[in-house]
Design an enzyme around this catalytic site. Structure first.
Site, mmCIF file in Angstrom:
data_model
loop_
_atom_site.group_PDB
_atom_site.id
_atom_site.type_symbol
_atom_site.label_atom_id
_atom_site.label_comp_id
_atom_site.label_asym_id
_atom_site.label_seq_id
_atom_site.Cartn_x
_atom_site.Cartn_y
_atom_site.Cartn_z
ATOM 1 C CG ASP A 70 -10.853 5.071 4.347
ATOM 2 O OD1 ASP A 70 -11.226 5.079 5.534
ATOM 3 O OD2 ASP A 70 -9.661 5.148 4.011
ATOM 4 C CG ASP A 71 -10.772 8.755 -0.131
ATOM 5 O OD1 ASP A 71 -9.812 8.107 0.310
ATOM 6 O OD2 ASP A 71 -11.265 8.547 -1.255
ATOM 7 C CG ASN B 25 -0.220 12.554 4.895
ATOM 8 O OD1 ASN B 25 0.503 12.507 5.863
ATOM 9 N ND2 ASN B 25 -1.436 12.036 4.886
ATOM 10 N NE ARG C 201 -7.756 12.179 -4.246
ATOM 11 C CZ ARG C 201 -8.208 11.702 -3.105
ATOM 12 N NH1 ARG C 201 -9.283 12.173 -2.555
ATOM 13 N NH2 ARG C 201 -7.585 10.706 -2.489
ATOM 14 C CE LYS D 94 -8.034 2.823 2.117
ATOM 15 N NZ LYS D 94 -7.804 4.233 2.083
ATOM 16 C CE1 TYR E 254 -3.895 1.820 -0.273
ATOM 17 C CE2 TYR E 254 -3.300 2.825 1.816
ATOM 18 C CZ TYR E 254 -4.090 2.796 0.685
ATOM 19 O OH TYR E 254 -5.055 3.732 0.507
ATOM 20 C CD GLU F 101 -9.644 4.333 -0.915
ATOM 21 O OE1 GLU F 101 -10.496 4.026 -0.062
ATOM 22 O OE2 GLU F 101 -8.665 5.057 -0.672
ATOM 23 C CG ASP F 102 -7.868 7.307 -3.725
ATOM 24 O OD1 ASP F 102 -8.221 7.895 -2.679
ATOM 25 O OD2 ASP F 102 -6.733 6.841 -3.870
HETATM 26 P P1 NAI Z 1 -7.406 20.140 -0.079
HETATM 27 O O1 NAI Z 1 -6.472 20.516 -1.151
HETATM 28 O O2 NAI Z 1 -8.810 19.832 -0.402
HETATM 29 O O3 NAI Z 1 -7.435 21.303 1.055
HETATM 30 C C1 NAI Z 1 -6.343 22.053 1.420
HETATM 31 C C2 NAI Z 1 -6.845 23.253 2.198
HETATM 32 O O4 NAI Z 1 -5.733 24.001 2.667
HETATM 33 C C3 NAI Z 1 -7.670 24.226 1.366
HETATM 34 O O5 NAI Z 1 -8.813 24.614 2.084
HETATM 35 C C4 NAI Z 1 -6.787 25.422 1.192
HETATM 36 O O6 NAI Z 1 -7.482 26.652 1.117
HETATM 37 C C5 NAI Z 1 -5.996 25.365 2.480
HETATM 38 N N1 NAI Z 1 -4.797 26.161 2.369
HETATM 39 C C6 NAI Z 1 -3.939 26.259 1.335
HETATM 40 N N2 NAI Z 1 -2.990 27.153 1.627
HETATM 41 C C7 NAI Z 1 -3.246 27.616 2.862
HETATM 42 C C8 NAI Z 1 -2.614 28.548 3.703
HETATM 43 N N3 NAI Z 1 -1.512 29.187 3.329
HETATM 44 N N4 NAI Z 1 -3.166 28.786 4.891
HETATM 45 C C9 NAI Z 1 -4.283 28.143 5.295
HETATM 46 N N5 NAI Z 1 -4.914 27.250 4.546
HETATM 47 C C10 NAI Z 1 -4.392 26.990 3.341
HETATM 48 O O7 NAI Z 1 -6.740 18.935 0.702
HETATM 49 P P2 NAI Z 1 -7.404 17.886 1.699
HETATM 50 O O8 NAI Z 1 -7.919 16.727 0.977
HETATM 51 O O9 NAI Z 1 -8.337 18.577 2.601
HETATM 52 O O10 NAI Z 1 -6.116 17.369 2.507
HETATM 53 C C11 NAI Z 1 -5.286 18.273 3.210
HETATM 54 C C12 NAI Z 1 -4.096 17.538 3.793
HETATM 55 O O11 NAI Z 1 -4.502 16.681 4.830
HETATM 56 C C13 NAI Z 1 -3.356 16.673 2.797
HETATM 57 O O12 NAI Z 1 -1.985 16.860 2.943
HETATM 58 C C14 NAI Z 1 -3.719 15.270 3.185
HETATM 59 O O13 NAI Z 1 -2.694 14.371 2.895
HETATM 60 C C15 NAI Z 1 -3.901 15.408 4.663
HETATM 61 N N6 NAI Z 1 -4.770 14.376 5.205
HETATM 62 C C16 NAI Z 1 -4.293 13.547 6.193
HETATM 63 C C17 NAI Z 1 -5.084 12.551 6.726
HETATM 64 C C18 NAI Z 1 -4.582 11.660 7.810
HETATM 65 O O14 NAI Z 1 -3.614 11.948 8.402
HETATM 66 N N7 NAI Z 1 -5.243 10.527 8.104
HETATM 67 C C19 NAI Z 1 -6.429 12.326 6.245
HETATM 68 C C20 NAI Z 1 -6.849 13.278 5.250
HETATM 69 C C21 NAI Z 1 -6.026 14.249 4.741
#
Ligand code: NAI
Length: 671
Positions: free
Chosen positions: A377-378, A519, A265, A283, A211, A354-355
């Site tokens: 799951d996402d 991440n 995605r 997965k 994975y 998924e994705d």
């Molecule tokens: P996304 O791209 O949909 O959202 C990113 C957000 O960050 C947007 O709202 C954007 O406006 C904001 N952003 C960008 N620049 C910014 C700044 N300078 N200041 C404040 N906000 C800012 O991404 P998504 O899907 O919401 O994921 C975000 C992160 O969370 C990813 O890196 C992902 O890998 C991580 N993640 C980790 C998980 C876990 O640890 N289990 C689960 C889900 C997501």
């Protein structure tokens, strides 16, 4: 399938190429390991906790608000306000910081490598120490071959793979992570039983190659790899006969769990078309490895509806449909045929989305969540693991869950999804009305604080969190003014939790929760070391990507010091257990309350000692025990709430309790 006929010659060509690759691999093997062996396994061990370090997006349950107002079907997502850019999934090295505490190799890692060389029985004894009640049924020695499995293996083969250095053996000659991915697939094809033993008994070591992070690369190169899919492609060309296609699956009567993607995605890698099969294949393995779903009951599916990625459309090796993705009615009617065919074929089957692209994921979840036993799951798993992190963290500090003020830095799908589940938790457990609960949760995006004055510009999913507050553009300002006690980073903005921000968090409460979830590691809002140093060791920490533990020397400089472990918020603690509990109770659907319950249960499973050392979740090496407890809790919940059916064995008292029931049904490759 007809659509694939003309490309057969291409496949034949690639088969010839594959044979050449195989020949050269054999030659490498015959030459012996080239120094990769143990060192590679060590590398694998260290990266084991990246299992769910993928890009996961989504709003959820509660993105209810967004679900109730789904975007116009087929319309591109509204990007008015946000940076919707993707990012690379993967695992980077933690940034080096001239910090106070000393970064050390993970204790667990070294003990794990030793552990790998211990006899199996000893390993099992250690596993049982974790929970004393209802031990797993004792595996019988493998004296016979199981008919129909692993054609070609014999007892020596199996025994050979069971001995202590089995992983080294499989990875012999593999130089890259992708080689290891291929080596494991090769073992799976040659000797499924031996492969499944590794999957279940050496989960932590093999998972990074099955994975994330390796699966991302595999999906990108899927059409160019020397592999045969283990899943089922259902393509647009199957329209009108999807049910027939499903019925053609070899183990059709066994199937109870499906992971499906349309490849739009994949992790943070975007549209990989038919290569998305790799994600479904990866997965689904977690269902077996983490929750013990028997492998024959698992089916990975890729809906090949084309791709919008030019490079794939132009790649002569690409094996998917060579067309652009359909939109609107064409897409949704195909999905509808798939879901209805699935219901007709396997009415009690679990379906995990998924994705999918964000713009379809919410629509699909909203549409089907009450029609069949499905979840995303996402969207939902992510929210649950983060809520579990908060609840576990609160065991370490004063103040109730209902008293926390939570600030999300980043208001994308993941962040808002988590926010909605937290609001649901406040409403369900503490009687706070949902709109009131949302007011305790603040969001910042790239344009600053999400607030009422920005309403006309906001994307749908942020609207419920646009409170009547003065706009502030800057994180430090918001932390100082609104005094959050929990700070969650889902912004993909590396380093945005600065020293000043972290110190300001300490002024709001004695032990702030600091969760830089972005991440991969290179995107994390801060490292464990930074969080620890700038809060003087007071923070309660969980990250999206793994960080090494820290050892703080004892004040007198004598002794070994104290080691603190960063927690990793890994969805694999949640989704396999949720899925198998739904299967075992033949649940009609999976409401959001189930994800609340999963979070609550997981948060209670770490021992106080583990918590003190930073482990908000039980170690991943205990994932089967952990899943068993979550499943037992969820099975009970499904039945009590009328979503599932209590099995005969429990009704008659033939089996004592849910824990015993689920443990007995967890796949054990020794049988
Ligand atoms: P996304 O791209 O949909 O959202 C990113 C957000 O960050 C947007 O709202 C954007 O406006 C904001 N952003 C960008 N620049 C910014 C700044 N300078 N200041 C404040 N906000 C800012 O991404 P998504 O899907 O919401 O994921 C975000 C992160 O969370 C990813 O890196 C992902 O890998 C991580 N993640 C980790 C998980 C876990 O640890 N289990 C689960 C889900 C997501």
């Amino acid at each position: 399938m007809e659509a694939r006929q003309p490309r057969r010659s291409l496949q034949q060509r690639s088969r010839a190429k594959s044979q050449a690759i195989r020949r050269s691999r054999r030659a490498i093997k015959e030459r012996g390991p080239s120094g990769g062996g143990v060192a590679n396994v060590v590398g694998g061990g260290r990266r084991r906790s990246t299992v769910e370090g993928s890009k996961v997006r989504g709003t959820q349950c509660g993105a209810l608000a967004a679900l109730k107002r789904p975007r116009q079907i087929g319309k591109a997502p509204n990007n008015d306000d946000d940076d919707d850019e993707g990012f690379q999934a993967g695992c980077d090295h933690p940034r080096e910081v001239a910090g106070r505490p000393q970064v050390v190799e993970e204790e667990e890692h070294s003990s794990k490598v030793k552990f790998a060389n211990q006899p199996l029985e000893r390993k099992k004894r250690q596993e049982r120490l974790f929970y004393s009640e209802a031990p797993f049924p004792k595996p019988r020695p493998n004296k016979r071959r199981i008919q129909g499995e692993g054609g070609g293996e014999n007892e020596e083969d199996l025994a050979g793979v069971m001995v202590s250095n089995e992983v080294d053996e499989v990875f012999r000659g593999a130089k890259t992570d992708l080689d290891k991915y291929l080596a494991l697939r090769g073992l799976h094809a040659r000797n499924p039983r031996a492969y499944r033993r590794l999957l279940v008994e050496r989960t932590e070591e093999v998972l990074p190659y099955i994975y994330t992070p390796t699966v991302g690369e595999a999906c990108q190169k899927y059409s160019n790899l020397d592999i045969e899919t283990t899943g089922l492609y259902v393509t647009l060309e199957d329209r009108g006969r999807v049910l027939e296609k499903l019925r053609s699956w070899k183990n059709g009567n066994e199937v109870r769990a499906i992971v499906v993607t349309d490849g739009e995605r994949i992790l943070g890698l975007g549209d990989l078309g038919a290569g998305g099969m790799g994600i479904s294949e990866g997965k689904i393995q977690l269902y077996t490895a983490a929750a013990g779903v028997p492998p024959d009951q698992c089916l990975p599916i890729c809906l090949d509806v084309g791709t919008n990625r030019e490079s794939l459309l132009e790649d002569p090796e690409y094996k998917g449909l060579r067309r652009r993705r359909p939109m609107g009615v064409e897409y949704y009617s195909f999905l509808d045929e798939f879901v209805q065919a699935l219901r007709a074929w396997r009415p009690h089957c679990l379906l995990q989305f998924e994705d999918f692209g964000n713009h379809t994921a919410f629509v699909l979840l909203g549409k089907y969540r009450n029609q069949l036993c499905c979840f995303n799951d996402d969207i939902q798993g992510t929210a649950s693991i983060n809520l579990a992190g908060i609840l576990a963290g609160l065991r370490l500090k004063e103040g109730a869950f209902s008293e926390q003020k939570i600030l999300f830095h980043g208001a994308g799908e993941a962040g808002v999804g988590c926010g909605e589940l937290i609001a649901l938790a406040l409403s369900t457990w503490h009687g706070v009305p949902l709109p009131e609960a949302r007011k305790r949760i603040l969001f910042m995006d790239s344009k600053g604080l999400v607030c009422k004055s920005r309403l006309s510009q906001l994307q749908d999913h942020k609207v419920p969190f646009a409170h009547d507050l003065e706009h502030a553009p800057d994180l430090l300002q918001v932390v100082r003014k609104h005094k959050p006690t929990v700070l969650i980073g889902v912004s993909t903005q590396a380093g945005s939790f600065t020293e000043e921000v972290l110190r300001a968090m300490c002024e709001n409460c004695n032990r702030p929760l600091i969760f830089p979830l972005s991440n991969p590691t290179s995107k994390a809002e801060c490292t464990f070391e930074e969080a620890f140093a700038h809060t003087d060791g007071r923070c309660i920490f969980a990250s999206g990507s793994p960080f090494p533990p820290l050892t703080v020397p004892s004040p007198d400089g004598m002794g070994q010091g104290t080691t603190y472990h960063p927690a990793q918020a890994n969805n694999a603690y949640i989704f396999p257990a949720v899925g198998y509990a739904a299967i075992l109770t033949e649940a009609s659907c999976i409401p959001d309350d189930v994800f609340l319950e999963a979070a609550k249960c997981l948060a209670g499973l770490s021992s106080d000692e583990d918590l003190e050392r930073g482990r908000l979740f039980p170690p991943f090496s205990k994932i089967r025990e952990t899943s068993a407890h979550i499943m037992a809790h969820l099975c009970q919940f499904f039945c009590d709430e009328g979503y599932g059916t209590k099995p005969q064995e429990l009704r008659t008292g033939e089996e004592a309790d849910w824990l015993q029931y689920v443990k007995k049904r967890m796949y054990n490759p020794s049988y």
